[in-house]
Design an enzyme around this catalytic site. Structure first.
Site, PDB file in Angstrom:
ATOM      1  N   HIS A 165       0.839  -1.196   0.000  1.00  0.00           N
ATOM      2  CA  HIS A 165       0.000   0.000   0.000  1.00  0.00           C
ATOM      3  C   HIS A 165       0.870   1.240   0.000  1.00  0.00           C
ATOM      4  O   HIS A 165       1.352   1.660   1.058  1.00  0.00           O
ATOM      5  CB  HIS A 165      -0.899   0.000   1.236  1.00  0.00           C
ATOM      6  CG  HIS A 165      -1.735  -1.241   1.350  1.00  0.00           C
ATOM      7  ND1 HIS A 165      -1.240  -2.425   1.839  1.00  0.00           N
ATOM      8  CD2 HIS A 165      -3.022  -1.471   1.024  1.00  0.00           C
ATOM      9  CE1 HIS A 165      -2.197  -3.344   1.822  1.00  0.00           C
ATOM     10  NE2 HIS A 165      -3.293  -2.792   1.326  1.00  0.00           N
ATOM     11  N   GLU A 212     -16.891  -6.498  24.809  1.00  0.00           N
ATOM     12  CA  GLU A 212     -15.987  -7.651  24.907  1.00  0.00           C
ATOM     13  C   GLU A 212     -14.791  -7.526  23.973  1.00  0.00           C
ATOM     14  O   GLU A 212     -13.668  -7.918  24.309  1.00  0.00           O
ATOM     15  CB  GLU A 212     -16.746  -8.954  24.596  1.00  0.00           C
ATOM     16  CG  GLU A 212     -17.843  -9.310  25.587  1.00  0.00           C
ATOM     17  CD  GLU A 212     -19.150  -8.558  25.345  1.00  0.00           C
ATOM     18  OE1 GLU A 212     -19.245  -7.841  24.315  1.00  0.00           O
ATOM     19  OE2 GLU A 212     -20.065  -8.673  26.174  1.00  0.00           O
ATOM     20  N   HIS A 237      -4.376   3.039  -2.969  1.00  0.00           N
ATOM     21  CA  HIS A 237      -4.434   2.292  -1.702  1.00  0.00           C
ATOM     22  C   HIS A 237      -3.659   0.976  -1.745  1.00  0.00           C
ATOM     23  O   HIS A 237      -2.732   0.780  -0.986  1.00  0.00           O
ATOM     24  CB  HIS A 237      -5.892   2.040  -1.278  1.00  0.00           C
ATOM     25  CG  HIS A 237      -6.001   1.063  -0.140  1.00  0.00           C
ATOM     26  ND1 HIS A 237      -6.073   1.465   1.175  1.00  0.00           N
ATOM     27  CD2 HIS A 237      -6.010  -0.283  -0.129  1.00  0.00           C
ATOM     28  CE1 HIS A 237      -6.121   0.393   1.948  1.00  0.00           C
ATOM     29  NE2 HIS A 237      -6.085  -0.683   1.191  1.00  0.00           N
TER      30      HIS A 237
HETATM   31  C1  LIG Z   1     -10.878  -5.915  10.005  1.00  0.00           C
HETATM   32  C2  LIG Z   1     -10.374  -5.642   8.636  1.00  0.00           C
HETATM   33  N1  LIG Z   1     -11.250  -5.643   7.615  1.00  0.00           N
HETATM   34  C3  LIG Z   1     -10.799  -5.450   6.347  1.00  0.00           C
HETATM   35  C4  LIG Z   1      -9.480  -5.264   6.093  1.00  0.00           C
HETATM   36  C5  LIG Z   1      -8.987  -5.116   4.659  1.00  0.00           C
HETATM   37  N2  LIG Z   1      -8.587  -3.702   4.437  1.00  0.00           N
HETATM   38  C6  LIG Z   1      -7.317  -3.344   4.519  1.00  0.00           C
HETATM   39  S1  LIG Z   1      -7.097  -1.704   4.287  1.00  0.00           S
HETATM   40  C7  LIG Z   1      -8.750  -1.472   4.002  1.00  0.00           C
HETATM   41  C8  LIG Z   1      -9.279  -0.119   3.703  1.00  0.00           C
HETATM   42  C9  LIG Z   1      -8.899   0.801   4.780  1.00  0.00           C
HETATM   43  O1  LIG Z   1      -9.275   2.097   4.511  1.00  0.00           O
HETATM   44  P1  LIG Z   1      -8.593   3.239   5.331  1.00  0.00           P
HETATM   45  O2  LIG Z   1      -8.473   2.839   6.746  1.00  0.00           O
HETATM   46  O3  LIG Z   1      -9.304   4.477   5.044  1.00  0.00           O
HETATM   47  O4  LIG Z   1      -7.127   3.245   4.789  1.00  0.00           O
HETATM   48  P2  LIG Z   1      -6.520   4.098   3.569  1.00  0.00           P
HETATM   49  O5  LIG Z   1      -6.883   3.398   2.317  1.00  0.00           O
HETATM   50  O6  LIG Z   1      -7.080   5.446   3.646  1.00  0.00           O
HETATM   51  O7  LIG Z   1      -5.083   4.015   3.882  1.00  0.00           O
HETATM   52  C10 LIG Z   1      -9.430  -2.679   4.126  1.00  0.00           C
HETATM   53  C11 LIG Z   1     -10.885  -2.822   3.956  1.00  0.00           C
HETATM   54  C12 LIG Z   1      -8.611  -5.274   7.190  1.00  0.00           C
HETATM   55  N3  LIG Z   1      -7.305  -5.135   7.054  1.00  0.00           N
HETATM   56  N4  LIG Z   1      -9.089  -5.439   8.439  1.00  0.00           N
END
Ligand SMILES: Cc1ncc(C[n+]2csc(CCOP(=O)(O)OP(=O)(O)O)c2C)c(N)n1
Ligand SMILES: [Mg+2]
Length: 696
Positions: A39, A439, A287
């Site tokens: 990322h 929890e 991303h």
């Molecule tokens: C509990 C969980 N659900 C889904 C994911 C998969 N995932 C990784 S990053 C992401 C998007 C995150 O968005 P954001 O926090 O806004 O990060 P940005 O793209 O802005 O860095 C997802 C859905 C994860 N790592 N953990």
């Protein structure tokens, strides 16, 4: 003129800042590009934040990343791990071994970064505690990091209250956690933020990367609430920095945090994901995938960076970090070391406690006065035996503390001895934590306290281990001695019905690598379970305890409960010790198995009864011991456990019989449930005889 190419002597202070920030950005870009995975966008956007926190604010000595009074930095948006690898590398954080010694080499080398996300690299996909020195907690499952940071903040307050003395502020550190939209959408973060606000944790600062982007696109797809107002409602102070590139404003906001008393701080940082990338900035394309060779060039051009340079750390960058965090951190640690020395002279007992705690050792006399329960057919509930034991341990081990998610009176986890107290904003020395009905955050918070070297426990009904599971898993992954006390471990709560009766929970937790599950069979096994648990240094435990009374076995007739420390042991045997049938049970079914065993013996059948409170501990025993408990040639076997039958073939064999659950439970008085689901001596006896007949 590009800053990267300039003679470092001629750079202004602002240019030098920018050079360092762009180094973090380009290292991240190059690592992701090389790995063809990762990322890049968020490191590009948050490089100024991380630079500011690390080089200007964090009280952290790269030469010794584990000194107890260091500030903690948590990257809750763990997918942006390149931020952390860059920071650990550029600041020269030293590696530490399992014995808590620095080993004279860097934690993350440039070569590790070149091998980002590759096998054995110290720059793995997400931050991993234990694997990389300087990582304070494992993150990646969104929301976990910020929730864990609340436990770190609780720990700091507790430590400061117990150990600080006039002119001896041995604990006064802060916790900084960076999070994104994802973390703040996750429920666990809300639970944790609510708890932190209630507790007035003013040593805790979350910085929210407000970039409006997640994987599927703009947050307007799914996340349109007023986050600031939500945090105000939680009781946090909310600040905003409108430009993620303005490091002076960031520093100012962090300074405001440090001056804010009585509540945690939430800083909203408006940022641009993929900052500097002409075609990907502000899009979800920045991303989760490499920018692509061409876009990397264009982006480097926009930073004024040599377009073809890869993994470039320009002259002056390491030096600038050494002059910043390096000098500040070393000074702070040396000051602390001197302070600790005079503290030790003046308060040797307290100083010893701190030392022991840091190494996860126990104080002398930790097992003093542990209860011994006399034989009693009526017996005592697992939860009650646990309550008595917890109260002794908490008095013997000052830093052993915990609480329940609003079920203290049911879990019997409340510490009731005089002076135990309740941990609250106005009572930082309390040893009873009130997690509220949260929890998941409770389990993450327990991990945060455990990472801070306290010995914490959290409690709830076993059924709600489901609500805590992601953090339990992380405790196992991080090898933390977190303790989860779950009562109402099977059908004992009867009338509450199937919503409250665990079935698949034991086996699902047994499936988590490194986690120890323990389901003691009577009061003395509960005590022995705790004796085992508190001596663990690197393993989390789930303790499953009964709600209903269990007969306390007569240990002059049956084997000593200390057998718990081997996971399974021969409780009662056929005279002469060569059994023809074995009954294995855990928890509330041990006394049932004993009854069946006695009846079989009375009928002249050579029965053996094995108490098996923990599969995992048993699996660690030498093969000779395991085979002495379960001799391979005795194939007539019955297992009895009020839980899913799934997995018991491992111990009863393909031809063995399992008296267990294959459905959900039901709402009825316990006795009727035992009858309905076959947890009765006759059923076990019949099964044992059938096994015996089949094996002949
Ligand atoms: C509990 C969980 N659900 C889904 C994911 C998969 N995932 C990784 S990053 C992401 C998007 C995150 O968005 P954001 O926090 O806004 O990060 P940005 O793209 O802005 O860095 C997802 C859905 C994860 N790592 N953990
Ligand atoms: Mg985002």
């Amino acid at each position: 003129m590009s800053t990267a190419a300039a003679d470092v002597q001629t750079l202004t202070a602002a240019q030098l800042d920018e050079l360092c920030i762009n180094t973090i950005r380009t290292l991240s870009i190059d690592a992701v590009q090389q790995a063809k995975s990762g990322h890049p966008g968020t490191p590009m956007a948050l490089a100024p934040l991380v630079y500011t926190i690390w080089n200007r604010v964090l009280r952290f000595d790269p030469q010794n990343p584990i000194w107890p009074n260091r500030d903690r930095f948590v990257l809750s948006n763990g997918h942006a791990s390149m931020l952390l690898w860059s920071a650990l590398h550029l600041t020269g954080v030293q590696a530490v071994n399992a014995s808590y010694e620095t080993v004279g080499k860097p934690s993350v080398t440039l070569d590790d970064i070149r091998r980002f996300r590759q096998l054995n690299s110290k720059a793995p996909g997400h931050p991993e505690y234990h694997w990389v020195s300087g990582v304070e907690t494992t993150t990646g499952p969104l929301g976990q990091g910020v929730a864990t940071s609340v436990g770190m903040a609780i720990a700091e307050k507790w430590l400061a209250h117990r150990y600080n003395r006039p002119n001896f502020e041995v604990f006064d550190y802060n916790i900084y956690a960076v999070c994104g939209d994802g973390c703040l959408m996750e429920g666990v973060a809300s639970e944790a933020a609510s708890l932190a606000g209630h507790l007035g944790l003013d040593n805790l600062c979350w910085i929210y990367d407000n970039n409006h982007i997640t994987i599927e696109g703009n947050t307007r797809l799914a996340f349109t609430e007023d986050v600031e107002t939500r945090f105000l409602a939680y009781g946090w102070n909310v600040l905003r920095v409108g430009d993620a590139n303005n490091i002076d404003r960031i520093e100012h906001a962090l300074a405001t945090f440090k001056q804010t008393k009585g509540r945690p701080t939430f800083i909203v940082l408006d940022s641009h994901i993929g900052y500097g990338s002409p075609n990907k900035q502000d899009t979800s394309a920045a991303h989760g995938e490499p920018l692509g060779e061409e876009e990397v060039r264009l982006t480097k051009r926009s930073y004024g960076w040599p377009e073809d340079a890869k993994f470039l750390v320009p002259e002056g960058v390491y030096e600038h970090f050494t002059a910043g965090i390096g000098a500040r951190g070393a000074e702070a640690r040396h000051k602390w070391a001197k302070l600790s020395e005079s503290y030790r002279a003046q308060y040797p007992d307290l100083a010893l406690e701190i030392e022991l705690m840091q190494k996860r050792e126990l104080p002398a006399g930790w097992d003093r006065n542990l209860p011994v329960f006399p034989a009693d057919p009526k017996g005592i509930a697992g939860r009650d035996a646990s309550g008595k034991t917890l109260n002794v341990l908490a008095q013997n081990i000052p830093w052993f503390l915990g609480g329940s998610a609003d079920l203290g009176p049911s879990n019997k986890t409340t510490l009731t001895y005089s002076g135990a107290g309740n941990f609250q904003a106005e009572e930082r020395g309390g040893k009873n934590l009130h997690f509220g009905i949260r929890e998941h955050a409770m389990a993450a918070t327990v991990n945060g306290m455990s990472l801070s070297k306290l010995r914490p426990f959290g409690a709830s009904f076993f059924i709600f281990s489901d609500y805590a599971r992601p953090a339990i898993r992380l405790a196992a992954l991080m090898e933390l001695p977190s303790l989860f006390v779950f009562t109402h471990d099977a059908m004992g709560d009867g009338e509450d019905g199937p919503t409250h009766q665990p079935v698949e929970h034991l086996i699902s937790l047994r499936a988590i690598p490194g986690l120890i599950t323990l389901r003691p069979g009577d009061a003395n096994e509960v005590v022995e379970a705790y004796r085992y648990i508190v001596q663990l240094r690197n393993q989390p435990v789930v303790l499953a305890l009964s709600r209903q009374p269990l007969p306390t076995l007569d240990r002059s007739k049956y084997a000593a409960a200390s057998g718990v420390s081997r996971g399974a042991y021969v409780l009662g045997d056929s005279p002469g010790g060569s059994p023809e049938v074995i009954i294995i049970a855990s928890g509330s079914e041990v006394s049932l198995a004993v009854q069946a065993h006695e009846s079989l013996l009375a009928e002249g059948i050579r029965s053996r009864v094995v108490s098996m409170p923990s599969w995992e501990i048993f699996e660690r025993q030498p093969r000779a011991y395991r085979e002495s408990v379960l001799p391979p040639n005795v194939t007539a076997r019955v297992a009895v456990e009020q839980a899913s039958t799934f997995g018991w073939e491992r111990y009863v064999g393909a031809s063995g019989h399992v008296v267990g659950m294959n459905t959900f439970g039901a709402s009825a008085p316990l006795k009727e449930l035992q009858q309905k689901f076959g947890f009765e001596p006759n059923h076990v006896i019949t099964a044992a005889k059938k096994q015996l007949a089949n094996s002949k």
